[in-house]
Design a protein around this motif. Structure first.
Motif, mmCIF file in Angstrom:
data_model
loop_
_atom_site.group_PDB
_atom_site.id
_atom_site.type_symbol
_atom_site.label_atom_id
_atom_site.label_comp_id
_atom_site.label_asym_id
_atom_site.label_seq_id
_atom_site.Cartn_x
_atom_site.Cartn_y
_atom_site.Cartn_z
ATOM 1 N N TYR A 17 -0.428 7.119 -8.131
ATOM 2 C CA TYR A 17 -0.866 7.267 -6.750
ATOM 3 C C TYR A 17 -1.026 8.766 -6.465
ATOM 4 C CZ TYR A 17 0.499 2.401 -6.132
ATOM 5 O OH TYR A 17 0.604 1.037 -6.254
ATOM 6 N N TRP A 18 -2.055 9.072 -5.663
ATOM 7 C CA TRP A 18 -2.378 10.478 -5.399
ATOM 8 C C TRP A 18 -2.479 10.751 -3.910
ATOM 9 C CZ3 TRP A 18 -2.602 13.992 -9.296
ATOM 10 C CH2 TRP A 18 -2.733 13.507 -10.605
ATOM 11 N N GLY A 19 -2.056 11.949 -3.528
ATOM 12 C CA GLY A 19 -2.330 12.413 -2.182
ATOM 13 C C GLY A 19 -3.724 13.012 -2.118
ATOM 14 N N LYS A 20 -4.126 13.434 -0.932
ATOM 15 C CA LYS A 20 -5.467 13.986 -0.746
ATOM 16 C C LYS A 20 -5.528 15.463 -1.096
ATOM 17 C CE LYS A 20 -6.871 10.650 2.769
ATOM 18 N NZ LYS A 20 -7.386 10.447 4.144
ATOM 19 N N GLN B 53 0.847 -1.186 0.000
ATOM 20 C CA GLN B 53 0.000 0.000 0.000
ATOM 21 C C GLN B 53 0.885 1.239 0.000
ATOM 22 O OE1 GLN B 53 -3.186 -0.466 -0.154
ATOM 23 N NE2 GLN B 53 -4.148 1.498 0.321
ATOM 24 N N VAL B 54 0.721 2.074 -1.008
ATOM 25 C CA VAL B 54 1.500 3.305 -1.125
ATOM 26 C C VAL B 54 0.613 4.480 -0.756
ATOM 27 C CG1 VAL B 54 2.743 4.808 -2.710
ATOM 28 C CG2 VAL B 54 2.970 2.319 -2.904
ATOM 29 N N GLN B 55 1.122 5.351 0.113
ATOM 30 C CA GLN B 55 0.371 6.538 0.508
ATOM 31 C C GLN B 55 1.216 7.781 0.277
ATOM 32 O OE1 GLN B 55 -0.707 5.676 4.619
ATOM 33 N NE2 GLN B 55 -2.719 5.002 3.966
ATOM 34 N N LEU B 56 0.553 8.857 -0.123
ATOM 35 C CA LEU B 56 1.207 10.146 -0.316
ATOM 36 C C LEU B 56 0.553 11.154 0.613
ATOM 37 C CD1 LEU B 56 1.342 10.295 -4.227
ATOM 38 C CD2 LEU B 56 3.091 9.473 -2.668
ATOM 39 N N VAL B 57 1.380 11.919 1.318
ATOM 40 C CA VAL B 57 0.858 12.925 2.237
ATOM 41 C C VAL B 57 1.514 14.259 1.926
ATOM 42 C CG1 VAL B 57 0.616 13.640 4.641
ATOM 43 C CG2 VAL B 57 0.459 11.215 4.043
ATOM 44 N N GLU B 58 0.669 15.248 1.620
ATOM 45 C CA GLU B 58 1.147 16.586 1.299
ATOM 46 C C GLU B 58 1.107 17.475 2.535
ATOM 47 O OE1 GLU B 58 -1.567 15.508 -2.356
ATOM 48 O OE2 GLU B 58 -1.738 15.435 -0.170
#
Length: 122
Positions: free
Chosen positions: A111-114, A1-6
């Motif tokens: 993959y996208w951040g929120k 699971q890949v997550q992006l956080v801005e």
């Protein structure tokens, strides 16, 4: 699971600067391209800037000379330094990671951040 956080969005006056940061996490082995997109109210999402693992960059014409993208391949982070901001830069900015290889050998795209809101007042 890949997550992006801005992080790093906010309110700034025209002519000011902001720095956006994005960190990718998960069982990541490598990321080919990382970038920033933005979406203003009533408009389509558009590319702002992108950078490959080799350091090649691509910028939207509207931000050339004002924005600078950079990344740390070892930390899977990407930053966007935004200078000389204009009211038309107001948008939600999204971090993107494309062609991600995990430590398990699996492969994923897009993959996208929120998103983080940038508001530039005139």
């Amino acid at each position: 699971q890949v997550q992006l956080v801005e992080s790093g969005g906010g309110l700034v006056q025209a002519g000011g600067s902001l720095r956006l940061s994005c960190a990718a996490s998960g069982s990541i082995f490598s990321i080919n391209a990382m970038g920033w997109y933005r979406q203003a109210p009533g408009k389509q999402r558009e590319l702002v800037a992108a950078i490959t693992s080799g350091g090649s960059t691509n910028y939207a014409d509207s931000v050339k000379g004002r924005f600078t993208i950079s990344r740390d391949n070892a930390k899977f982070t990407v930053n966007l330094q935004m200078n000389s901001l204009k009211p038309e830069d107001t948008a939600v900015y999204y971090c993107n990671a494309d062609r991600v290889v995990t430590i398990w050998g699996t492969y994923g795209m897009d993959y996208w951040g929120k998103g983080t809101l940038v508001t530039v007042s005139s």
